[in-house]
Motif scaffolding. Sequence first.
Motif, short mmCIF file in Angstrom:
data_model
loop_
_atom_site.label_atom_id
_atom_site.label_comp_id
_atom_site.label_asym_id
_atom_site.label_seq_id
_atom_site.Cartn_x
_atom_site.Cartn_y
_atom_site.Cartn_z
N TRP A 320 0.87 -1.26 -0.02
CA TRP A 320 0.03 -0.11 0.23
C TRP A 320 0.94 1.12 0.16
CZ3 TRP A 320 -4.33 -0.07 -2.55
CH2 TRP A 320 -5.15 1.04 -2.07
N ARG A 321 0.24 2.48 0.15
CA ARG A 321 0.99 3.64 -0.05
C ARG A 321 1.87 4.34 0.91
NH1 ARG A 321 -2.83 8.28 0.69
NH2 ARG A 321 -4.09 8.09 2.58
N HIS A 329 1.74 6.64 7.95
CA HIS A 329 1.11 5.86 6.96
C HIS A 329 1.92 5.46 5.94
CE1 HIS A 329 -2.53 3.84 5.76
NE2 HIS A 329 -2.68 4.56 4.62
C1 BMA Z 1 -6.54 3.15 3.23
C2 BMA Z 1 -5.88 4.31 3.74
C3 BMA Z 1 -6.38 5.57 3.77
C4 BMA Z 1 -6.75 5.63 2.21
C5 BMA Z 1 -7.54 4.37 1.62
C6 BMA Z 1 -7.85 4.55 -0.02
O1 BMA Z 1 -5.85 1.90 3.38
O2 BMA Z 1 -4.30 4.28 2.98
O3 BMA Z 1 -5.59 6.59 4.13
O4 BMA Z 1 -7.87 6.61 2.06
O5 BMA Z 1 -6.84 3.22 1.88
O6 BMA Z 1 -6.67 4.83 -0.59
#
Ligand code: BMA
Length: 362
Positions: A320-321, A329
Amino acid sequence: MIQSIKISILSGACCLAAATCVAAGPEAEALRHRLESVVKSGGVMFGQHDATVYGHDWAWQPGRCDVRELCGDYPAILSFDLGRLETGSEVNLDSVPFEMIRNEIKRHHRSGGICTISWHPDNPANGGSTWTPGPGVLDTIVSDREVRRKLESWNDMTADFIVSLRDDQGEPIPVIFRPWHEHTGSWFWWGRDCGSADSYRQLWSMTREAFDKKGVDNVLWSYSPDKVMTAEEYFERYPGDDMVDILGADIYTFDNYGGFPRFNEFANAELAIACDYAAKTGKIAALTETGYEGLTTPGWYDQVLLPAISAFPVAYVCVWRNAHNKPGHYYAPWRGHSDEDSFMQFYNSDQTLFLNDIKQIK
Ligand code: BMA
């Protein structure tokens, strides 16, 4: 040295027996073939969500990417999300402009990379966000005409976006689409406690119908339950072989949920289920979403993720990001991060494939 080992693995790549096609056009078929070649090579592609649009402390700077600044190469797979497209917004739920997403997909495709798309739409029943589950919410798409119509129009908008993904010659760009994921949990409005298995399958059929009507054939469909231990749980709401190309799994490591050992248990169980079924049906398996937020205990990439994927013929793993506006995060280290060595060992493994490694895989 590492590079030449990787190349020798890849030169042995060939495709598996042709799989059943899910309304895939020639570009999506070529993507399927490519994923099969990766699996056959023994390699696993690395991907990250939003990796080229922002990073841990930057945003909207073309060409930048935390992973590339650390290891010298881009992820092979880039992931993007279409949440809020259905509202007519110009930016998605994480403020990424849809135009930027389109351009990044085009650019990555031109560079030889592969893109995957998720969609976290708002709740069509109550106007809440994607994270507003509730008993019966999912069933309203079957029982309530207005909700159904709204969702139909949202499916149309998403189909329009995906069918509009074209390269410089105007040819369709194939992408992996991963809607309605993690439905075995109940944090999204399409989750397990929000309605029946039949309603969930209807959700898939509706999306599929909308895409078919719009002539969307540049998509491979990923089915991605959250962590489960048994095939019964994995397939309880499976929409059917004719709907699915990729048997996915979304499994995270959580310190407050058994940490590394528990992640291993889930990965071993769920990837075995996905890979077994993929082998039987001629489909593809992947660890479609994973990560360990903040990488607080060192060694996740080389001691946890790498062994987990090495044991299974999965085509890719996507983390993920790295959020630029949400401290802590993040899911990939960057140059100077305390756990960068673990990622570099993961990168240097003969098995992991980044953008440069997959350019030659057809
Ligand atoms: C989730 C987090 C949130 C984000 C969502 C959609 O896991 O990363 O902050 O808004 O994904 O990308």
